[in-house]
Design a protein around this motif. Sequence first.
Motif, PDB file in Angstrom:
ATOM      1  N   GLN A  37      21.886  34.224  30.830  1.00 30.07           N
ATOM      2  CA  GLN A  37      23.225  33.578  31.572  1.00 30.07           C
ATOM      3  C   GLN A  37      24.344  34.287  31.413  1.00 30.07           C
ATOM      4  OE1 GLN A  37      23.100  30.989  33.850  1.00 30.07           O
ATOM      5  NE2 GLN A  37      25.222  31.365  34.055  1.00 30.07           N
ATOM      6  N   SER A  38      24.471  34.987  29.745  1.00 24.66           N
ATOM      7  CA  SER A  38      25.780  35.406  29.508  1.00 24.66           C
ATOM      8  C   SER A  38      25.667  37.011  29.889  1.00 24.66           C
ATOM      9  CB  SER A  38      25.669  35.134  27.902  1.00 24.66           C
ATOM     10  OG  SER A  38      24.803  35.926  27.397  1.00 24.66           O
ATOM     11  N   GLU A  39      24.705  37.466  30.466  1.00 25.63           N
ATOM     12  CA  GLU A  39      24.837  39.115  30.718  1.00 25.63           C
ATOM     13  C   GLU A  39      24.363  39.122  32.238  1.00 25.63           C
ATOM     14  OE1 GLU A  39      21.804  40.640  28.481  1.00 25.63           O
ATOM     15  OE2 GLU A  39      23.021  40.614  26.637  1.00 25.63           O
ATOM     16  N   LYS A  40      24.877  40.390  32.717  1.00 27.24           N
ATOM     17  CA  LYS A  40      24.489  40.798  34.040  1.00 27.24           C
ATOM     18  C   LYS A  40      24.013  42.586  33.989  1.00 27.24           C
ATOM     19  CE  LYS A  40      27.832  38.794  37.092  1.00 27.24           C
ATOM     20  NZ  LYS A  40      29.020  38.841  37.851  1.00 27.24           N
ATOM     21  N   ILE A  71      25.217  44.246  30.431  1.00 30.07           N
ATOM     22  CA  ILE A  71      26.687  43.934  30.284  1.00 30.07           C
ATOM     23  C   ILE A  71      27.195  42.446  29.863  1.00 30.07           C
ATOM     24  CG2 ILE A  71      29.032  43.963  31.143  1.00 30.07           C
ATOM     25  CD1 ILE A  71      27.909  46.691  30.707  1.00 30.07           C
ATOM     26  N   SER A  72      27.587  42.227  28.917  1.00 29.29           N
ATOM     27  CA  SER A  72      27.952  40.758  28.311  1.00 29.29           C
ATOM     28  C   SER A  72      29.034  40.418  29.136  1.00 29.29           C
ATOM     29  CB  SER A  72      28.222  40.649  26.953  1.00 29.29           C
ATOM     30  OG  SER A  72      28.471  39.264  26.470  1.00 29.29           O
ATOM     31  N   TYR A 101      39.801  38.929  27.245  1.00 35.98           N
ATOM     32  CA  TYR A 101      39.418  39.105  28.680  1.00 35.98           C
ATOM     33  C   TYR A 101      37.964  39.097  28.754  1.00 35.98           C
ATOM     34  CZ  TYR A 101      37.292  43.681  26.912  1.00 35.98           C
ATOM     35  OH  TYR A 101      36.269  44.593  26.035  1.00 35.98           O
ATOM     36  N   ARG A 102      37.506  39.160  29.904  1.00 33.31           N
ATOM     37  CA  ARG A 102      35.760  39.234  30.397  1.00 33.31           C
ATOM     38  C   ARG A 102      35.809  40.002  31.363  1.00 33.31           C
ATOM     39  NH1 ARG A 102      34.083  34.876  33.732  1.00 33.31           N
ATOM     40  NH2 ARG A 102      35.662  33.879  35.003  1.00 33.31           N
ATOM     41  N   ILE A 103      34.635  40.610  31.583  1.00 31.61           N
ATOM     42  CA  ILE A 103      33.964  41.335  32.642  1.00 31.61           C
ATOM     43  C   ILE A 103      33.521  40.529  33.893  1.00 31.61           C
ATOM     44  CG2 ILE A 103      32.682  43.364  33.267  1.00 31.61           C
ATOM     45  CD1 ILE A 103      32.508  43.995  30.301  1.00 31.61           C
ATOM     46  N   LEU A 104      33.818  40.806  35.015  1.00 33.58           N
ATOM     47  CA  LEU A 104      33.700  40.231  36.069  1.00 33.58           C
ATOM     48  C   LEU A 104      32.874  41.007  37.045  1.00 33.58           C
ATOM     49  CD1 LEU A 104      37.111  38.394  37.264  1.00 33.58           C
ATOM     50  CD2 LEU A 104      35.055  37.564  36.010  1.00 33.58           C
ATOM     51  N   GLU A 105      33.074  42.308  37.020  1.00 38.14           N
ATOM     52  CA  GLU A 105      32.173  43.363  37.957  1.00 38.14           C
ATOM     53  C   GLU A 105      31.724  44.237  37.039  1.00 38.14           C
ATOM     54  OE1 GLU A 105      34.189  43.657  42.016  1.00 38.14           O
ATOM     55  OE2 GLU A 105      36.015  43.345  40.761  1.00 38.14           O
ATOM     56  N   TRP A 162      39.326  47.940  36.892  1.00 36.20           N
ATOM     57  CA  TRP A 162      38.193  48.063  36.079  1.00 36.20           C
ATOM     58  C   TRP A 162      37.076  46.909  36.008  1.00 36.20           C
ATOM     59  CZ3 TRP A 162      41.797  49.347  31.418  1.00 36.20           C
ATOM     60  CH2 TRP A 162      42.218  50.946  31.824  1.00 36.20           C
ATOM     61  N   GLY A 163      37.371  45.976  36.898  1.00 35.64           N
ATOM     62  CA  GLY A 163      36.580  44.819  37.260  1.00 35.64           C
ATOM     63  C   GLY A 163      36.705  43.956  36.049  1.00 35.64           C
TER      64      GLY A 163
END
Length: 302
Positions: A37-40, A71-72, A101-105, A162-163
């Motif tokens: 759930q916490s990764e892509k 990617i987390s 921050y957090r990564i969306l894309e 940078w997504g």
Amino acid sequence: MDMQTLLAQVTGNQILVALLALFIVICVLLGVRIVPQSEKYVVERFGRLRAVLGPGINLIVPFLDRVAHKISILERQLPNANQDAITSDNVLVQVETSVFYRILEPEKTVYRIRDVDPAIATTVAGIVRAEIGMMELDEVQSNRAQLILKIKAQVEDAVDDWGIEVTRAEILDVNLDQATREAMLQQLNAERARRAHVTEAEGKRRAVELSADAELYAAEQAAKARRVQADAEAYATSVVAAAIRDNGIEAAQYQVALKQVEALNALGHGTGKQTIVVPAQALEAFGDAFRMLRRSGGGGAA
């Protein structure tokens, strides 16, 4: 067909089936991806972006697709950073910042920027210096919340390609050098002294105003008293004038005679032994007064 040939054929078929089963197992292992759930996962095919796998069970083409990046997507915090900045009134300050921050894309983060954290830290430092350079020191101290909102908005715009989503940006502290602190302390003490003098002067002015108001009130009350007394005297005079108008001169003579008798009576009741010398004209006046009183009394009796 002899026994050895049969055994060889059976053994060959078993090996083939075993190899086929092994191949199927490998394909399943390579083709099925379970993403937390916490990764892509970023999937590539022959070095190019193929897909981004979200949380859950995902299928890819074995031997053609591969998971290139995991990617987390959890929220991250950059290490607290200190950067120097100069305000518009030429004061050197050291600002301590923190960014979340957090990564969306993930595909943008992977293929458009190499090191995310240093890039965001550099961006934040430049924006902080630019924003503080347009503000005076007092504004930096008093409008910190507004400054944080401006910094967060500009950082979001800068890292959008940078997504990345900037969730929070904080200014933890604004430090000054020792010389500036001493100057500000002197200014603060001077301002306190000025306020104390202003308060004292306002108190004295208020006391003078209250004293003047009291004197004015006393004067107004005295004027009202004199006005009332004058009205009373005017009323008494009008009454006497009306009596004279209605009864003639005898009424006035009667009043004068009455006052003379009252004065003589007061002299006669004085304490101690005393001798009263009365001029002849006064005796005649008292005589006239007694006669008028007798006539007045007689008229009343009649």
